[in-house]
Design a protein around this motif. Structure first.
Motif: not given
Lengths: 332, 332
Positions: A39-43, A46, A65
């Motif tokens: 699960s990719h996010t801007p930060f 995971i 991170h």
């Protein structure tokens, strides 16, 4: 986890873990090798990394991170779990930040024991972060090597490594350049943190007949070896499908030849075939190593001193009457 | 979990959870909707169900082992976790066998509140297992309905449901057939255990103007409604991509029309448009409902009476010096 490692000793644990990894790598084909789910996010990212040998199921939760250390957090944290495949019940949960560091070092130690040139007595460490310390202990546990030649662009990291390892009996030579570190070393272990296509180990520094553990290059966009050096080497990998995306060979053509480590261990493929060749373990970390590490820790921490029971599963007396668990005490 | 539910009361929790689900379903498009990851074995399946709203990440571990009850285990066990997306650190782990039962009932209650015919006062329960009990409590919590008409082929299950629900004030009519149960009921909730294409609710039993919660049909090869009845209904779903594989509509053509619940809640799609129509919630259970349930429980169990701290994350003083956690005490 920390208490257990302190009590038993890092090297004793690494030695045991190498044998468990050896067992599990030899039965590689029995495992359900599910791709990791990210699960990719801007930060950051995971990930969940599951695998199973049809008797035990494991997964690891792990984040990455890059901006964490600047805010006082670790870049990577992890925990993992084992469950019984026959009934699906979870049975063991463990910290895996430390454990991942241990299993990564144990995997390199296992592979190095298999591929290093005969009589290897000196290891160069390129990068002096935490993982390099674990790598040193893993190699000493399997091959008895105590002579280290260390290079890092950050003098503070080298001082920390000396502070951590010299009391344990290692003889450490601090090198002023990567070339100085790797000259006359039989084993070279690279592990740097930069998320970029860096060349931490230039091709022209490396002579013949060495074994290299390329530990730091482990995700898309993160490599640390000279691609020319990779082409000079016989490359060994955990799982080609994943290493092509995450390892040093992400910069090589799709059909770049590699050998799976498990095939060498069971005798289905050759390992080192001459004193002159360069063997390279393009390490990225695969779910089966986490499975092995969890399995080893579960067996080694049965003493109540090392684990605690947590009540995580609802178990009604009648498995068909879940409501019985909460019906009592509900006002009419 | 059981202690908290007993103390607070199932209906109070279901009421609160309905509102949290409502909030999260209304911001459905903000969520990262990753497919679930399944590990199939000869004995059953183990799944990981992750999702994230870019602020909080959740996953649920859940197994499904049909042969478990015969061996004294539950068919399904589950636990779940929340993590902070900004740094990737896990922050909350909870039992989810009970919690999945609660969130499934709360989801039906939310949808039924939206779609049931005006003035609904009676609910038929087809199937008298544990989930039917939670469904009854959910519908009473949202719509105040206390008149239940129950049918199950197993008299022992009906007796257990009476034993659990009558002390709570429900008026229960035991029906001798499914037709008798659903006649004159405004809401029909079906939830049976058989993993097969069963017809627990024949089309010709069902009159006009009802709302149906089809709860039991939730995986490939498991349905419980008459396909003809499904075709007569306006079908509402959580996530069409998943429901087409797992829900009642797995027996309908690929282009069978459905409406996403979240669109009804935010006013982007019509819900019930006439007194005469049959609305059907083809419930399968989606990761966002687990996210909501975990988020609700985390907020509601901050009192130390209800949770305990577990030390699952290695946190060295210097995030770059993981070795410091275990270096002390290692013999030189």
């Amino acid at each position: 986890m920390a208490h257990w490692v302190q009590r038993i000793g890092v090297e004793a644990i690494l030695s045991g873990m190498v044998e468990t990894l050896d067992e599990d790598f030899r039965r590689w084909s029995e495992f359900d090798k599910t791709p990791r789910v990210a699960s990719h996010t801007p930060f950051g990212v995971i990930e969940l990394m599951p695998t199973s040998d049809l008797d035990t199921y494991s997964f690891k939760y792990v984040n990455g991170h890059p901006s964490n250390p600047a805010r006082g957090f670790q870049t990577v944290t992890a925990f993992g779990m084992l469950a019984d495949v026959h009934n699906g019940y979870p049975r063991f949960i463990a910290e895996m930040t430390l454990l991942t560091a241990l299993r990564t070092a144990a995997t390199s130690a296992l592979v190095t024991r298999e591929l290093a040139p005969a009589g290897a007595s000196t290891m160069a460490l390129v990068g002096a972060g935490s993982q390099s310390e674990f790598q040193a202990l893993g190699i000493r546990a399997t091959l008895g090597i105590e002579d280290l030649r260390v290079f890092d662009t950050d003098p503070a990291a080298v001082e920390k490594l000396q502070r951590n390892l010299e009391p344990l009996g290692f003889r450490i030579t601090v090198a002023k350049s990567v070339g100085e570190a790797v000259a006359n070393s039989d084993i070279i272990t690279t592990c740097i943190a930069d998320k970029a296509h860096t060349i931490a180990l230039p091709n022209d520094c490396v002579g013949r007949g060495v074994h290299i553990n390329g530990v730091g290059g482990d995700c898309p966009g993160k490599t640390e070896l000279d691609p020319e050096l990779v082409r000079r080497s016989n490359v060994f990998v955990e799982y080609p499908e994943q290493t092509k995306i995450e390892g040093e060979i992400q910069l090589q053509p799709e059909d770049f030849p590699t050998t799976e480590i498990w095939k060498v261990l069971v005798g289905d493929a050759p390992g080192r075939t001459s004193d002159d060749e360069i063997t390279l373990f393009d390490s990225v970390g695969f779910a089966i190593a986490d499975f092995s590490a969890l399995r080893y820790v579960e067996a080694a921490t049965r003493d109540p001193e090392y684990h605690e029971d947590i009540d995580l599963i609802a178990e009604p007396d009648d498995p068909k009457d879940l409501f019985s668990l909460i019906g009592a005490g509900v006002p009419a």
